[in-house]
Each structure stands twice: as structure tokens, then as C-alpha cells.
Motif scaffolding. Sequence first.
Motif, short mmCIF file in Angstrom:
data_model
loop_
_atom_site.label_atom_id
_atom_site.label_comp_id
_atom_site.label_asym_id
_atom_site.label_seq_id
_atom_site.Cartn_x
_atom_site.Cartn_y
_atom_site.Cartn_z
N ARG A 221 0.84 -1.21 0.00
CA ARG A 221 0.00 0.00 0.00
C ARG A 221 0.87 1.24 0.00
NH1 ARG A 221 -5.37 -0.46 1.44
NH2 ARG A 221 -6.00 -2.62 1.74
N TYR A 222 0.34 2.30 -0.57
CA TYR A 222 0.97 3.61 -0.46
C TYR A 222 -0.01 4.46 0.34
CZ TYR A 222 3.68 1.90 -4.46
OH TYR A 222 4.47 1.17 -5.30
N GLY A 223 0.17 4.52 1.66
CA GLY A 223 -0.84 5.16 2.51
C GLY A 223 -2.14 4.39 2.38
N ALA A 224 -3.21 5.10 2.03
CA ALA A 224 -4.50 4.43 1.91
C ALA A 224 -4.66 3.77 0.54
CB ALA A 224 -5.62 5.44 2.12
N ARG A 225 -3.79 4.13 -0.40
CA ARG A 225 -3.95 3.62 -1.77
C ARG A 225 -3.32 2.23 -1.92
NH1 ARG A 225 -1.65 7.64 -4.85
NH2 ARG A 225 -3.64 8.70 -4.95
N ILE A 226 -4.03 1.35 -2.61
CA ILE A 226 -3.50 0.00 -2.85
C ILE A 226 -2.53 0.05 -4.02
CG2 ILE A 226 -4.10 -2.30 -3.72
CD1 ILE A 226 -6.73 -2.12 -2.30
N GLY A 227 -1.32 -0.46 -3.82
CA GLY A 227 -0.39 -0.65 -4.94
C GLY A 227 -0.72 -1.97 -5.62
N CYS A 228 -0.69 -3.04 -4.81
CA CYS A 228 -1.19 -4.34 -5.26
C CYS A 228 -1.65 -5.09 -4.02
CB CYS A 228 -0.14 -5.12 -6.05
SG CYS A 228 1.31 -5.60 -5.09
N GLY B 157 -1.81 -5.15 -17.77
CA GLY B 157 -2.84 -4.33 -17.12
C GLY B 157 -2.60 -2.88 -17.51
N GLU B 158 -3.63 -2.07 -17.33
CA GLU B 158 -3.51 -0.67 -17.74
C GLU B 158 -2.56 0.08 -16.80
OE1 GLU B 158 -7.52 0.64 -17.41
OE2 GLU B 158 -7.57 0.31 -15.25
N SER B 159 -2.25 1.29 -17.17
CA SER B 159 -1.38 2.13 -16.35
C SER B 159 -2.00 2.30 -14.96
CB SER B 159 -1.22 3.49 -17.04
OG SER B 159 -0.32 4.26 -16.32
N GLY B 160 -1.18 2.11 -13.92
CA GLY B 160 -1.67 2.27 -12.56
C GLY B 160 -2.32 1.03 -11.98
N SER B 161 -2.27 -0.09 -12.71
CA SER B 161 -2.94 -1.30 -12.23
C SER B 161 -2.10 -2.05 -11.19
CB SER B 161 -3.28 -2.22 -13.41
OG SER B 161 -2.11 -2.56 -14.13
N GLY B 162 -0.84 -1.66 -11.01
CA GLY B 162 -0.04 -2.28 -9.95
C GLY B 162 1.09 -3.17 -10.44
N LYS B 163 1.34 -3.17 -11.74
CA LYS B 163 2.35 -4.07 -12.32
C LYS B 163 3.75 -3.77 -11.76
CE LYS B 163 1.59 -2.68 -16.57
NZ LYS B 163 0.66 -1.56 -16.32
N SER B 164 4.13 -2.50 -11.79
CA SER B 164 5.48 -2.14 -11.34
C SER B 164 5.62 -2.35 -9.84
CB SER B 164 5.79 -0.68 -11.65
OG SER B 164 5.62 -0.44 -13.01
N THR B 165 4.57 -2.05 -9.10
CA THR B 165 4.60 -2.28 -7.66
C THR B 165 4.83 -3.76 -7.36
OG1 THR B 165 3.10 -0.43 -7.28
CG2 THR B 165 3.27 -2.06 -5.52
N LEU B 166 4.09 -4.61 -8.05
CA LEU B 166 4.24 -6.05 -7.84
C LEU B 166 5.66 -6.50 -8.21
CD1 LEU B 166 3.24 -8.89 -7.29
CD2 LEU B 166 2.19 -8.94 -9.56
N1 ATP Z 1 5.46 6.05 -4.90
C1 ATP Z 1 4.13 6.00 -4.91
N2 ATP Z 1 3.41 6.73 -4.03
C2 ATP Z 1 2.07 6.70 -4.01
N3 ATP Z 1 1.31 5.93 -4.83
C3 ATP Z 1 1.98 5.16 -5.73
C4 ATP Z 1 3.41 5.16 -5.83
N4 ATP Z 1 3.76 4.32 -6.80
C5 ATP Z 1 2.62 3.81 -7.32
N5 ATP Z 1 1.55 4.31 -6.67
C6 ATP Z 1 0.14 3.99 -6.93
O1 ATP Z 1 -0.02 2.57 -6.88
C7 ATP Z 1 -0.89 2.12 -7.91
C8 ATP Z 1 -0.16 1.13 -8.81
O2 ATP Z 1 0.90 1.80 -9.51
P1 ATP Z 1 1.98 1.05 -10.41
O3 ATP Z 1 3.02 2.03 -10.77
O4 ATP Z 1 2.41 -0.18 -9.71
O5 ATP Z 1 1.11 0.66 -11.67
P2 ATP Z 1 1.58 0.15 -13.12
O6 ATP Z 1 0.57 -0.84 -13.55
O7 ATP Z 1 2.99 -0.29 -13.05
O8 ATP Z 1 1.47 1.46 -14.00
P3 ATP Z 1 2.33 1.91 -15.30
O9 ATP Z 1 1.98 0.92 -16.38
O10 ATP Z 1 1.84 3.28 -15.59
O11 ATP Z 1 3.78 1.84 -14.89
C9 ATP Z 1 -1.36 3.37 -8.63
O12 ATP Z 1 -2.60 3.77 -8.07
C10 ATP Z 1 -0.29 4.40 -8.31
O13 ATP Z 1 -0.81 5.71 -8.32
#
Ligand code: ATP
Length: 265
Positions: free
Chosen positions: A23-30, A47-56
Motif C-alpha cells: 500500500r501507499y498510505g490508503a492507496r492500494i499498490g497491489c 494491465g492498464e497504467s496504474g494497475s499495480g504491475k510495477s509495484t508487484l
Molecule cells: N510512490 C508511490 N506513491 C504513491 N502511490 C503510488 C506510488 N507508486 C505507485 N503508486 C500507486 O499505486 C498504484 C499502482 O501503480 P503502479 O506504478 O504499480 O502501476 P503500473 O501498472 O505499473 O502502471 P504503469 O503501467 O503506468 O507503470 C497506482 O494507483 C499508483 O498511483
Amino acid sequence: MNAPAPVVASDAPLLRVRGLEKRYGARIGCAAVSFDLWPGEVMGIVGESGSGKSTLLGCLAGHMAPDAGEVLFDVGGVLRDTARMAEAERRRLARTDWAFVHQHAHEGLRMGVSAGGNVGERLMAVGARHYGDIRAQALDWLGRVEIAADRIDDRPTAFSGGMRQRLQIARNLVTGPRLVFMDEPTGGLDVSVQARLLDLLRGLVREMGLSAIIVTHDLAVVRLLADRLMVMKDGLVVEQGLTDQVLDDPQHAYTQLLVASVLQV
Ligand SMILES: Nc1ncnc2c1ncn2[C@@H]1O[C@H](COP(=O)(O)OP(=O)(O)OP(=O)(O)O)[C@@H](O)[C@H]1O
């Protein structure tokens, strides 16, 4: 007393992920991510941009600490939780067992060091000392990624985008990692350059029997490279299965949309 680590049989997964959450604060990363990756298997994450791929991917590769869940990696026949092991041990694994191919080659290369040096220093990091052998292996790997031998002393700053990415791949694969993480490996390149790189990656994956996890938003990449596919939306896995099955007969409405949007292009 700690419970003994589970000893795994030779037919055990290379990587076992259970209930992974960031999580990033209240927001779910994955969240609630679970899967097994078997030796020699390539898994795509789309998955689309922001779906959590990079976080995972970041949690799997040890670049960021998950808030919950387990990332179990086979270390000498024992599944070890890499998210909770000592930093020094995780760094050793990152050097010897894992590789990470970045979308932007400059993040994975040393731009001030020659092409041969970029490949050779990874061999030195795992103990190689003989200069002649290191140079010979570097040369061999440059050839495998289709970089001419007479470019060995050039710095990556003198290379095109596609060449840099191929050099980054050579630098990552020269030590024979057991697991390769790739973040949009063909992203940001011209379409014709992408096709050539994809072809090269497919050859290396097959030839070396690589185990890999590839994040991409490009379904053509997963179609060509991935045995299995995981589809993410809003930080959750909405569908996973064999790549052909998921793409040819998507079950989740979001996957259907994703596949349909590509077909329309
Ligand atoms: N450093 C951060 N601080 C706060 N929120 C974050 C941070 N990094 C990612 N997020 C949030 O976590 C969620 C997942 O982001 P992530 O970058 O993992 O997605 P993604 O699928 O890799 O996107 P992209 O294809 O654009 O790289 C999003 O809602 C994003 O806004």
C-alpha cells in the motif's frame, strides 16, 4: 522457536507468492497476489497504467518491501521468504540468482563503462578473475545479442536505443540467472526495433530455458514470450492462466476489453 523452513522437492516452484500486498498510505499498490512460477516458465503481467504491475514487480525483485504476504524463492532446495531475509542475503541473491531488465536501458547499464566492461563486470561480481576469459565471454555475449565485436570498447552512450537494450540484456544474462525480471523490455522503442528485440528475447528464453516475469502493457509481447499470464486491474489480479487460453477466451470483462481494444488497432 522458529518453525523449520519447508524443504522443497525438485519439482517445487522456483517462486511461490502468497497474499502479497503493498500500500501507499490508503492507496492500494497491489493486493492479494498469489501464484507459483515453475523453473523454465515465463509469466507475463499485463494491465492498464496504474494497475499495480510495477509495484508487484518491485516487491518480487526486492526493490520494495511488501506490507503483507510472502515471496518464497527456492534457495538451495529450501523456499525462503526473500521479503524478510537480511538485506545482505537478498543483495547476494540479486547478484547471483536474479536479473532485472529495466525499460530504460540506462537504468540497467553503466553508461560511462565500455560495452565489454558492462558485461564483464557482472562476471567479476560473481567471482570471475581471469581477464582473457572475461573478455572472451563478454565478446560471446555481445555476439548473442547481435552487437558487432568491434563495438566492445564503445560506451553505451554511443549506442542506439535498441543496441542499449540488447546490451542490458547481455549484461543481465551473462551470469546465468535463475530468475529474470523484465519491466516493459520493449517499451519506448520503435516498432521495428521492438520486433527484432522480441525475436531475440524469444530465442534466448527458449535456448536458455529462462524463468522470467515480464511486465508489459503490450499483449504481443506476452503472446510471444509468456507461458502464463496475469491480468491486473486496480492492484488486484482479475484473471490468470495459460497465455493462449486467457487471450483467446478471456473470462473477466476487463480482460475482454483489453483483448478487444488490441484487436481493433
Ligand atoms: N510512490 C508511490 N506513491 C504513491 N502511490 C503510488 C506510488 N507508486 C505507485 N503508486 C500507486 O499505486 C498504484 C499502482 O501503480 P503502479 O506504478 O504499480 O502501476 P503500473 O501498472 O505499473 O502502471 P504503469 O503501467 O503506468 O507503470 C497506482 O494507483 C499508483 O498511483
